[in-house]
Scaffold this motif. Sequence first.
Motif, PDB file in Angstrom:
ATOM      1  N   GLN A 131       5.859  12.292  -5.717  1.00  0.00           N
ATOM      2  CA  GLN A 131       7.245  11.837  -5.818  1.00  0.00           C
ATOM      3  C   GLN A 131       8.119  12.883  -6.509  1.00  0.00           C
ATOM      4  O   GLN A 131       9.319  12.984  -6.223  1.00  0.00           O
ATOM      5  CB  GLN A 131       7.302  10.501  -6.550  1.00  0.00           C
ATOM      6  N   PHE A 132       7.531  13.677  -7.380  1.00  0.00           N
ATOM      7  CA  PHE A 132       8.273  14.781  -7.992  1.00  0.00           C
ATOM      8  C   PHE A 132       8.598  15.841  -6.946  1.00  0.00           C
ATOM      9  O   PHE A 132       9.720  16.377  -6.906  1.00  0.00           O
ATOM     10  CB  PHE A 132       7.479  15.379  -9.141  1.00  0.00           C
ATOM     11  N   VAL A 133       7.624  16.150  -6.084  1.00  0.00           N
ATOM     12  CA  VAL A 133       7.891  17.094  -4.985  1.00  0.00           C
ATOM     13  C   VAL A 133       8.993  16.538  -4.088  1.00  0.00           C
ATOM     14  O   VAL A 133       9.901  17.279  -3.669  1.00  0.00           O
ATOM     15  CB  VAL A 133       6.609  17.377  -4.185  1.00  0.00           C
ATOM     16  N   ARG A 134       8.943  15.250  -3.805  1.00  0.00           N
ATOM     17  CA  ARG A 134      10.003  14.618  -3.009  1.00  0.00           C
ATOM     18  C   ARG A 134      11.358  14.812  -3.688  1.00  0.00           C
ATOM     19  O   ARG A 134      12.371  15.132  -3.025  1.00  0.00           O
ATOM     20  CB  ARG A 134       9.677  13.125  -2.831  1.00  0.00           C
ATOM     21  N   ASN A 188       6.577  11.486   4.142  1.00  0.00           N
ATOM     22  CA  ASN A 188       7.302  11.239   2.895  1.00  0.00           C
ATOM     23  C   ASN A 188       8.214  12.410   2.536  1.00  0.00           C
ATOM     24  O   ASN A 188       9.359  12.217   2.108  1.00  0.00           O
ATOM     25  CB  ASN A 188       6.288  10.997   1.768  1.00  0.00           C
ATOM     26  N   LEU A 189       7.736  13.630   2.718  1.00  0.00           N
ATOM     27  CA  LEU A 189       8.466  14.808   2.264  1.00  0.00           C
ATOM     28  C   LEU A 189       9.401  15.400   3.318  1.00  0.00           C
ATOM     29  O   LEU A 189      10.451  15.949   2.970  1.00  0.00           O
ATOM     30  CB  LEU A 189       7.470  15.880   1.812  1.00  0.00           C
ATOM     31  N   ARG A 334       5.520   2.895   9.520  1.00  0.00           N
ATOM     32  CA  ARG A 334       5.116   4.229   9.048  1.00  0.00           C
ATOM     33  C   ARG A 334       3.624   4.458   9.252  1.00  0.00           C
ATOM     34  O   ARG A 334       3.201   5.551   9.615  1.00  0.00           O
ATOM     35  CB  ARG A 334       5.513   4.408   7.582  1.00  0.00           C
ATOM     36  N   SER A 335       2.842   3.409   9.006  1.00  0.00           N
ATOM     37  CA  SER A 335       1.394   3.535   9.199  1.00  0.00           C
ATOM     38  C   SER A 335       1.061   3.763  10.670  1.00  0.00           C
ATOM     39  O   SER A 335       0.176   4.567  10.999  1.00  0.00           O
ATOM     40  CB  SER A 335       0.690   2.279   8.674  1.00  0.00           C
ATOM     41  N   LEU A 336       1.764   3.071  11.562  1.00  0.00           N
ATOM     42  CA  LEU A 336       1.502   3.248  12.986  1.00  0.00           C
ATOM     43  C   LEU A 336       1.973   4.624  13.457  1.00  0.00           C
ATOM     44  O   LEU A 336       1.351   5.228  14.337  1.00  0.00           O
ATOM     45  CB  LEU A 336       2.175   2.137  13.790  1.00  0.00           C
ATOM     46  N   HIS A 337       3.054   5.133  12.876  1.00  0.00           N
ATOM     47  CA  HIS A 337       3.493   6.492  13.215  1.00  0.00           C
ATOM     48  C   HIS A 337       2.415   7.503  12.823  1.00  0.00           C
ATOM     49  O   HIS A 337       2.118   8.427  13.586  1.00  0.00           O
ATOM     50  CB  HIS A 337       4.805   6.816  12.495  1.00  0.00           C
ATOM     51  N   THR A 338       1.800   7.311  11.664  1.00  0.00           N
ATOM     52  CA  THR A 338       0.705   8.190  11.254  1.00  0.00           C
ATOM     53  C   THR A 338      -0.449   8.114  12.247  1.00  0.00           C
ATOM     54  O   THR A 338      -1.010   9.150  12.639  1.00  0.00           O
ATOM     55  CB  THR A 338       0.219   7.814   9.840  1.00  0.00           C
ATOM     56  N   ILE A 339      -0.818   6.908  12.681  1.00  0.00           N
ATOM     57  CA  ILE A 339      -1.886   6.753  13.671  1.00  0.00           C
ATOM     58  C   ILE A 339      -1.506   7.451  14.974  1.00  0.00           C
ATOM     59  O   ILE A 339      -2.336   8.120  15.609  1.00  0.00           O
ATOM     60  CB  ILE A 339      -2.180   5.264  13.923  1.00  0.00           C
ATOM     61  N   THR A 362      11.431   5.889   9.616  1.00  0.00           N
ATOM     62  CA  THR A 362      12.250   6.531   8.602  1.00  0.00           C
ATOM     63  C   THR A 362      11.346   7.057   7.496  1.00  0.00           C
ATOM     64  O   THR A 362      10.202   6.624   7.348  1.00  0.00           O
ATOM     65  CB  THR A 362      13.257   5.540   8.000  1.00  0.00           C
ATOM     66  N   GLN A 363      11.855   8.011   6.707  1.00  0.00           N
ATOM     67  CA  GLN A 363      11.148   8.371   5.493  1.00  0.00           C
ATOM     68  C   GLN A 363      11.115   7.156   4.563  1.00  0.00           C
ATOM     69  O   GLN A 363      12.101   6.421   4.466  1.00  0.00           O
ATOM     70  CB  GLN A 363      11.859   9.519   4.777  1.00  0.00           C
ATOM     71  N   PRO A 364      10.005   6.937   3.880  1.00  0.00           N
ATOM     72  CA  PRO A 364       9.992   5.839   2.909  1.00  0.00           C
ATOM     73  C   PRO A 364      10.948   6.132   1.765  1.00  0.00           C
ATOM     74  O   PRO A 364      11.205   7.299   1.438  1.00  0.00           O
ATOM     75  CB  PRO A 364       8.543   5.821   2.414  1.00  0.00           C
ATOM     76  N   ALA A 365      11.479   5.085   1.174  1.00  0.00           N
ATOM     77  CA  ALA A 365      12.313   5.274  -0.011  1.00  0.00           C
ATOM     78  C   ALA A 365      11.487   5.946  -1.102  1.00  0.00           C
ATOM     79  O   ALA A 365      10.300   5.663  -1.271  1.00  0.00           O
ATOM     80  CB  ALA A 365      12.834   3.930  -0.503  1.00  0.00           C
ATOM     81  N   ALA A 366      12.111   6.865  -1.830  1.00  0.00           N
ATOM     82  CA  ALA A 366      11.434   7.478  -2.976  1.00  0.00           C
ATOM     83  C   ALA A 366      11.077   6.394  -3.991  1.00  0.00           C
ATOM     84  O   ALA A 366      11.793   5.393  -4.130  1.00  0.00           O
ATOM     85  CB  ALA A 366      12.330   8.532  -3.609  1.00  0.00           C
ATOM     86  N   LEU A 367       9.954   6.580  -4.684  1.00  0.00           N
ATOM     87  CA  LEU A 367       9.538   5.633  -5.719  1.00  0.00           C
ATOM     88  C   LEU A 367       9.834   6.255  -7.080  1.00  0.00           C
ATOM     89  O   LEU A 367       9.083   7.088  -7.584  1.00  0.00           O
ATOM     90  CB  LEU A 367       8.046   5.309  -5.604  1.00  0.00           C
ATOM     91  N   GLY A 368      10.960   5.859  -7.658  1.00  0.00           N
ATOM     92  CA  GLY A 368      11.398   6.427  -8.924  1.00  0.00           C
ATOM     93  C   GLY A 368      10.639   5.884 -10.115  1.00  0.00           C
ATOM     94  O   GLY A 368       9.798   4.981  -9.999  1.00  0.00           O
ATOM     95  N   ILE A 369      10.951   6.414 -11.263  1.00  0.00           N
ATOM     96  CA  ILE A 369      10.235   6.076 -12.492  1.00  0.00           C
ATOM     97  C   ILE A 369      10.356   4.586 -12.812  1.00  0.00           C
ATOM     98  O   ILE A 369       9.352   3.908 -13.065  1.00  0.00           O
ATOM     99  CB  ILE A 369      10.765   6.939 -13.655  1.00  0.00           C
ATOM    100  N   GLU A 370      11.555   4.060 -12.815  1.00  0.00           N
ATOM    101  CA  GLU A 370      11.740   2.647 -13.185  1.00  0.00           C
ATOM    102  C   GLU A 370      11.165   1.710 -12.137  1.00  0.00           C
ATOM    103  O   GLU A 370      10.617   0.670 -12.465  1.00  0.00           O
ATOM    104  CB  GLU A 370      13.229   2.364 -13.425  1.00  0.00           C
ATOM    105  N   GLU A 371      11.298   2.070 -10.856  1.00  0.00           N
ATOM    106  CA  GLU A 371      10.729   1.234  -9.801  1.00  0.00           C
ATOM    107  C   GLU A 371       9.209   1.173  -9.924  1.00  0.00           C
ATOM    108  O   GLU A 371       8.597   0.116  -9.734  1.00  0.00           O
ATOM    109  CB  GLU A 371      11.129   1.789  -8.448  1.00  0.00           C
ATOM    110  N   ALA A 372       8.584   2.318 -10.195  1.00  0.00           N
ATOM    111  CA  ALA A 372       7.125   2.337 -10.354  1.00  0.00           C
ATOM    112  C   ALA A 372       6.711   1.526 -11.574  1.00  0.00           C
ATOM    113  O   ALA A 372       5.755   0.742 -11.530  1.00  0.00           O
ATOM    114  CB  ALA A 372       6.639   3.787 -10.476  1.00  0.00           C
TER     115      ALA A 372
END
Length: 377
Positions: A131-134, A188-189, A334-339, A362-372
């Motif tokens: 998520q930091f790389v994102r 994700n990225l 997203r999982s089916l796109h990966t498959i 779509t790209q998944p929403a970033a998972l920020g510090i407070e959300e995590a």
Amino acid sequence: MSKEYGVGIIGCGNISSAYFRLIPTFRNLKLVACADINPAASRARSEEFDVEAQEIDALLANPAVDVVVNLTVPEAHYPVSKRALEAGKHVYSEKPFVLTLEQGEDLRRIADARGLKVGSAPDTYLGGAHQFVRHLIDSGTVGKIMSGTAHVLGPGMESWHPNPDFFFAPGGGPILDMGPYYVNNLVNLVGPVRRVVALANRAHEERTIGNGPRLGERVPVAVATNIHAILDFASGAQVALMASWDVWAHRHQNMELYGTEGAVFVPDPNFFGGAVEVAGTDREPRAVEVWDHPLTAQNYEFDWGLQANYRGIGLADMMEAVTTGRDYRCSLDRSLHTIDVLTAILRSAEEGRAIDIVTTCTQPAALGIEEARALLR
């Protein structure tokens, strides 16, 4: 306060111990039952983690189970998930959650008709390092990503896994087994993939088990174990992916992404944490301090040391989405796109041509510090 959902685990093999240990760390999850086709396996987990062991039919009928975590072997993922949905349970599966697009669309149809959710691992890309790389990419630190490399290389699973047969059977191989970690993180990225081209081979027709009661037994290899692919993204980026179980040693970085203003060196997508390096137009890679994200904390003792491990965060996020109605990150789309991407890579190698990807996401929403932090107990 988050609603707490009852979790039932089907499949009590090697990977299940991490889920048994980690599910209680999430605020909205409560582990209530487990089952396995081998009752001795579920009884062993029941005794180890003080969770009720049931027959599979009883678990599916258990009103305390809201969501089934499917940890069976890959070829059983689809039929077990289908049974769980038909029993009125949400489903979160280990990867790959299906082996074909048709299976994925069938699960979607059943889930939609019953108002249920389907999600799938891997959720490692939600770890603090990734998520930091994102965050670095989204903030323009290295410009627009235009190319990159990804490597998942090793000698194979038979050296450590006591029953490695499924790794080398249809549904296995490094692309379907390890590829989800890499493709999920790339989506994700960088975003969704639009086309792939690939070549593949295998070095051995049999593998020798190197661990456990079947030591020395030979396992037939029915899948490609050495794959080179190019992923062409909707954004215009192109990334080379090499996945192999025929490599004894190498010096490749797990993942490198090259932007118009620099490069970022991404840690192993199989794990939640790891070191991040960045280079700018000065061409000098340098370590950067990863932010104080709750999913970077080293909380899990592996054989090789303490690491961050939050398997199940994708499940917690999915069930929070059940409560709130928002999108969830490890979604069926997203999982089916990966498959789609992974199976297209294998088809491309078999057919000797580029394959267009028919799904998107779509790209998944970033998972920020407070959300995590809000998902942790």
